[in-house]
Write a protein that holds these residues in place. Structure first.
Motif, PDB file in Angstrom:
ATOM      1  N   LEU A 119      33.462  -4.487 -10.288  1.00  0.00           N
ATOM      2  CA  LEU A 119      33.242  -5.574  -9.338  1.00  0.00           C
ATOM      3  C   LEU A 119      33.863  -5.286  -7.980  1.00  0.00           C
ATOM      4  O   LEU A 119      33.357  -5.749  -6.944  1.00  0.00           O
ATOM      5  N   HIS A 120      34.951  -4.524  -7.975  1.00  0.00           N
ATOM      6  CA  HIS A 120      35.622  -4.200  -6.720  1.00  0.00           C
ATOM      7  C   HIS A 120      35.164  -2.862  -6.144  1.00  0.00           C
ATOM      8  O   HIS A 120      35.571  -2.504  -5.037  1.00  0.00           O
ATOM      9  N   TYR A 121      34.340  -2.141  -6.903  1.00  0.00           N
ATOM     10  CA  TYR A 121      33.962  -0.781  -6.503  1.00  0.00           C
ATOM     11  C   TYR A 121      33.273  -0.723  -5.139  1.00  0.00           C
ATOM     12  O   TYR A 121      33.646   0.104  -4.290  1.00  0.00           O
ATOM     13  N   PRO A 122      32.263  -1.560  -4.858  1.00  0.00           N
ATOM     14  CA  PRO A 122      31.582  -1.453  -3.543  1.00  0.00           C
ATOM     15  C   PRO A 122      32.531  -1.663  -2.371  1.00  0.00           C
ATOM     16  O   PRO A 122      32.370  -1.033  -1.324  1.00  0.00           O
TER      17      PRO A 122
ATOM     18  N   SER B 154      25.223   6.461  -3.088  1.00  0.00           N
ATOM     19  CA  SER B 154      26.529   6.069  -3.621  1.00  0.00           C
ATOM     20  C   SER B 154      27.559   7.153  -3.323  1.00  0.00           C
ATOM     21  O   SER B 154      27.213   8.314  -3.076  1.00  0.00           O
ATOM     22  N   PRO B 155      28.861   6.801  -3.339  1.00  0.00           N
ATOM     23  CA  PRO B 155      29.911   7.792  -3.069  1.00  0.00           C
ATOM     24  C   PRO B 155      29.867   9.005  -3.989  1.00  0.00           C
ATOM     25  O   PRO B 155      30.197  10.107  -3.567  1.00  0.00           O
ATOM     26  N   MET B 156      29.442   8.808  -5.238  1.00  0.00           N
ATOM     27  CA  MET B 156      29.388   9.927  -6.177  1.00  0.00           C
ATOM     28  C   MET B 156      28.490  11.041  -5.647  1.00  0.00           C
ATOM     29  O   MET B 156      28.826  12.223  -5.736  1.00  0.00           O
ATOM     30  N   TYR B 157      27.365  10.680  -5.060  1.00  0.00           N
ATOM     31  CA  TYR B 157      26.442  11.678  -4.543  1.00  0.00           C
ATOM     32  C   TYR B 157      26.910  12.231  -3.200  1.00  0.00           C
ATOM     33  O   TYR B 157      26.590  13.368  -2.852  1.00  0.00           O
TER      34      TYR B 157
ATOM     35  N   ALA C 251      37.092  12.151  -9.550  1.00  0.00           N
ATOM     36  CA  ALA C 251      37.636  11.449 -10.723  1.00  0.00           C
ATOM     37  C   ALA C 251      38.080  10.036 -10.343  1.00  0.00           C
ATOM     38  O   ALA C 251      37.873   9.076 -11.097  1.00  0.00           O
ATOM     39  N   TYR C 252      38.692   9.907  -9.160  1.00  0.00           N
ATOM     40  CA  TYR C 252      39.107   8.577  -8.688  1.00  0.00           C
ATOM     41  C   TYR C 252      37.897   7.685  -8.455  1.00  0.00           C
ATOM     42  O   TYR C 252      37.919   6.477  -8.777  1.00  0.00           O
ATOM     43  N   ASP C 253      36.834   8.270  -7.929  1.00  0.00           N
ATOM     44  CA  ASP C 253      35.599   7.519  -7.727  1.00  0.00           C
ATOM     45  C   ASP C 253      35.040   7.003  -9.048  1.00  0.00           C
ATOM     46  O   ASP C 253      34.627   5.843  -9.157  1.00  0.00           O
TER      47      ASP C 253
END
Length: 322
Positions: A135-138, A61-64, A124-126
């Motif tokens: 629902l729009h995150y991916p 995921s983008p966080m990692y 923080a934006y992530d």
């Protein structure tokens, strides 16, 4: 080690002396071992996180992805400052740093520190997108946008640091040479300039203030929306699970932002004692970040276990005695 300039009776320094941290000169061997332990822990911990994030398919995921960049920044930031502090504890020559070396250290420090500042904002934006727009995150935080945000943080950090380095070292430095600090930073270096530094200080306060304050405001706004979204979750377990992904980020943001406020809002007050706040975000925080993200993140802990167990299986077994 000094060179004459065109101005009469003036010399330009070719090197500086870093006075180091307060009280460390009384027990240099003890503090050397302490900084060696901190530096080893910092580099090992951050590289381990970087390898884990880069090799484990479960952490995609983008966080990692951002966490991997943060680990690389922390390892490099510690490398810019801590080895020179350790060298100064061993010998008097270790406190000396060339004019060019000082400029390089200042550039690298502000490059890495400002990049980390921008990266916290992207993280923080992530979190805002993940919690407030699940629902729009991916689609919103796709691989291209994630890579673009990370690349932009490094690019803007490099430009930001180049501006301050050029402004600082365009001035004439004709003595004294002793920097009352443990690394080459803007406020203590400007204090040694043989010229008016008013413009430099105004640019420093305006630029760094705008950048730091702007990033912090964006982070606060993100978490205001995040808090509102979390409070709308009906179950306590759901609220706890949603906010648990943000507590690590909030912790490192607080550790990162508070000390620089004590330093850059008082550019003329440099000294060994003033270096104490900088220790937190240059030495302590890079060491703590891997523990903060690991201890509070189940997925990272599980990935670390898989990596270590895989390493244990791949290591050659001892041959049986004959």
């Amino acid at each position: 080690m000094i060179r004459e300039t065109e101005a009469p009776n003036q010399t330009v320094v070719d090197y500086f002396f870093l006075e180091g941290l307060m009280y460390t000169a009384e027990h240099p061997s003890l503090f050397f071992l302490l900084f060696l332990l901190i530096y080893s822990t910092t580099v090992t911990g951050n590289l381990l996180i970087l390898i884990t994030v880069g090799s484990d398919p479960h952490l995609c995921s983008p966080m990692y992805h951002f966490l991997g960049h943060l680990s690389l920044l922390d390892a490099c930031l510690s490398t810019v400052t801590v080895p020179k502090v350790m060298a100064g504890l061993l010998t008097l020559d270790g406190k000396a740093i060339s004019f060019e070396g000082c400029a390089l250290q200042l550039y690298c420090f502000h490059f890495l520190a400002s990049t980390e500042c921008f990266l916290y904002t992207a993280m923080a934006y992530d979190r805002y997108l993940a919690i407030c727009r699940p629902l729009h995150y991916p689609l919103a935080m796709n691989r291209r946008l994630c890579a673009g945000l990370a690349g932009m943080t490094w690019t803007v950090g490099a430009v930001h640091s180049a501006l301050h380095t050029c402004l600082t070292f365009r001035l004439l430095y004709c003595g004294p040479r002793h920097i009352a600090y443990f690394f080459c930073d803007i406020p203590p270096v400007l204090k040694l300039a043989c010229a008016d530094t008013t413009i430099n200080e105004l640019v420093m306060l305006a630029n760094i203030g705008i950048v730091a304050a702007g990033c912090l405001i964006l982070i606060v706004i993100s978490y205001v929306f995040i808090a509102a979204a979390v409070l709308r979750i009906r179950t306590a377990a759901g609220r706890k699970r949603a906010f648990s992904t943000c507590t690590s980020h909030l912790t490192v943001v607080l550790l990162y932002y508070l000390p620089p406020v004590c330093i850059y809002l008082q550019p003329r007050s440099s000294g060994a004692g003033v270096g104490a706040p900088a220790v937190f975000y240059t030495i302590v925080t890079p060491m703590l970040n891997p523990f903060i993200y690991t201890l509070r993140n189940t997925e990272v802990k599980q990935a670390l276990r898989r990596l270590l167990s895989q390493g244990a299986r791949d290591s050659p077994a001892d041959s049986p005695p004959r």
